[in-house]
Scaffold this active site. Structure first.
Site, PDB file in Angstrom:
ATOM      1  N   GLU A 149      -9.419  -1.398   6.788  1.00  0.00           N
ATOM      2  CA  GLU A 149      -8.163  -1.705   7.470  1.00  0.00           C
ATOM      3  C   GLU A 149      -8.286  -1.474   8.971  1.00  0.00           C
ATOM      4  O   GLU A 149      -7.811  -2.270   9.779  1.00  0.00           O
ATOM      5  CB  GLU A 149      -7.032  -0.844   6.911  1.00  0.00           C
ATOM      6  N   ASN A 203      -3.862   7.411  16.831  1.00  0.00           N
ATOM      7  CA  ASN A 203      -4.979   7.537  17.774  1.00  0.00           C
ATOM      8  C   ASN A 203      -5.577   8.934  17.742  1.00  0.00           C
ATOM      9  O   ASN A 203      -6.790   9.117  17.891  1.00  0.00           O
ATOM     10  CB  ASN A 203      -4.496   7.208  19.191  1.00  0.00           C
ATOM     11  N   GLU A 204      -4.723   9.939  17.545  1.00  0.00           N
ATOM     12  CA  GLU A 204      -5.213  11.317  17.492  1.00  0.00           C
ATOM     13  C   GLU A 204      -6.139  11.530  16.293  1.00  0.00           C
ATOM     14  O   GLU A 204      -7.178  12.197  16.390  1.00  0.00           O
ATOM     15  CB  GLU A 204      -4.034  12.293  17.443  1.00  0.00           C
ATOM     16  N   SER A 240       4.529  -1.220   4.048  1.00  0.00           N
ATOM     17  CA  SER A 240       4.685  -2.566   4.606  1.00  0.00           C
ATOM     18  C   SER A 240       4.874  -3.608   3.503  1.00  0.00           C
ATOM     19  O   SER A 240       4.074  -3.694   2.575  1.00  0.00           O
ATOM     20  CB  SER A 240       3.453  -2.941   5.436  1.00  0.00           C
ATOM     21  N   GLN A 298       0.831  -1.207   0.000  1.00  0.00           N
ATOM     22  CA  GLN A 298       0.000   0.000   0.000  1.00  0.00           C
ATOM     23  C   GLN A 298       0.865   1.256   0.000  1.00  0.00           C
ATOM     24  O   GLN A 298       1.702   1.435   0.883  1.00  0.00           O
ATOM     25  CB  GLN A 298      -0.887  -0.018   1.237  1.00  0.00           C
ATOM     26  N   GLY A 299       0.670   2.111  -0.992  1.00  0.00           N
ATOM     27  CA  GLY A 299       1.434   3.355  -1.084  1.00  0.00           C
ATOM     28  C   GLY A 299       0.591   4.552  -0.680  1.00  0.00           C
ATOM     29  O   GLY A 299      -0.009   5.212  -1.538  1.00  0.00           O
ATOM     30  N   TYR A 300       0.532   4.824   0.607  1.00  0.00           N
ATOM     31  CA  TYR A 300      -0.252   5.945   1.118  1.00  0.00           C
ATOM     32  C   TYR A 300       0.661   7.010   1.729  1.00  0.00           C
ATOM     33  O   TYR A 300       0.837   8.087   1.183  1.00  0.00           O
ATOM     34  CB  TYR A 300      -1.248   5.466   2.174  1.00  0.00           C
ATOM     35  N   SER A 301       1.240   6.717   2.888  1.00  0.00           N
ATOM     36  CA  SER A 301       1.995   7.721   3.644  1.00  0.00           C
ATOM     37  C   SER A 301       3.232   8.211   2.893  1.00  0.00           C
ATOM     38  O   SER A 301       3.849   7.475   2.123  1.00  0.00           O
ATOM     39  CB  SER A 301       2.428   7.147   4.999  1.00  0.00           C
TER      40      SER A 301
END
Length: 280
Positions: A133, A264-265, A50, A15-18
């Protein structure tokens, strides 16, 4: 075209997100994809990818319209990892493993046919996948057979028991509270399973499961290390068993569960706006 090999396990995906400057504020991503004929040309960088070093394909969020509002100029594309324009570098973690990677695009190519959804409307696709997810990441697989409390097993070994009962009352209380939280979470997650069976896509409530699940998981690994005492901080050496060393690595590894998949934020912001309806 892709589903049969995904089902058979022939092909691995990442997965290419961040990106280095776009984590919690994912919509600010800057990896560019420019249309050239029947394909996109990608330039930029992804991080915390990942399994990228083992993946055959990536699904990625890329910016296809730099002049649009940040949520509107994003597209969802698929691209092959084995090509000259893709470079992958594993990131060594404090736990000693390297499941995450940096991924660099230097004129990498994604086919026009591998655009998922509409051009510049990829944020909707990516956001929906994150909801799945987050609901999945809070689920712990149950082992078959007679239930055994893993915290009680550790406590009896390192703190002792009398007639099968833990001798340390403080440890009993901590184990009871942690176990109750885990059991409560498991029951609550059935809502997500029911929604999936009915064909209804998970909504913003998955952020509740991600928030609670990641916190419970982190607290659980911390409790195991605490119950082991000094044996719970062993990394290597003759003074520690492999089980003790792995427990320490697990404790370090689980520091990340409240970060990946949305911190979490971020989850608390989503809950306040989308679930509770609070103002910005």
């Amino acid at each position: 075209r892709h589903l049969p090999k995904i089902v058979s396990g022939e092909v691995r995906w990442c997965q290419g997100y961040s990106e280095p400057g776009s984590g919690s504020d994912l919509a600010s991503l800057q990896t560019k994809a420019v249309m050239e004929g029947d394909h996109f040309v990608l330039n930029g960088q992804k991080i915390w990818t990942s399994g990228a070093q083992h993946a055959h394909w990536m699904f990625a969020l890329v910016r296809t319209d730099p002049d649009a509002a940040k949520h509107d100029g994003i597209s969802f594309v698929l691209l092959e990892m084995d090509q000259p324009g893709v470079t992958v570098k594993p990131i060594a973690l404090i736990s000693g493993s390297s499941p995450f990677c940096e991924t660099f695009f230097d004129s990498a190519v994604a086919r026009r046919d591998d655009l998922v959804g509409e051009l510049n409307k990829g944020w909707t696709v990516g956001k929906r996948l994150l909801q799945y997810e987050r609901s999945a990441s809070s689920v712990r697989i149950k082992k078959k057979g007679k239930p055994v409390n893993p915290y009680a097993v550790v406590a009896k070994k390192y703190l002792g028991d009398s007639g099968g009962k833990l001798v340390d009352p403080e440890a009993r209380e901590k184990i009871t509270k942690q176990t109750m939280r885990e059991k409560s979470l498991q029951l609550t997650i059935q809502r997500v399973a029911d929604e999936s069976r009915s064909g209804k896509a998970p909504g913003a409530t998955t952020s509740i499961f991600k928030l609670v699940g990641s916190t419970v998981a982190k607290d659980g690994s911390s409790l195991k290390s605490e119950l082991r005492g000094i044996a719970g901080i062993g990394w290597e050496g003759d003074g520690f068993t492999e089980e003790e060393a792995e427990s320490t690595r697990g404790w370090l590894r689980d520091r990340a569960v409240t970060i990946y998949g949305g911190t979490n934020e971020v989850q608390m912001n989503i809950i306040s706006k989308r679930v509770l309806g609070l103002p910005d």
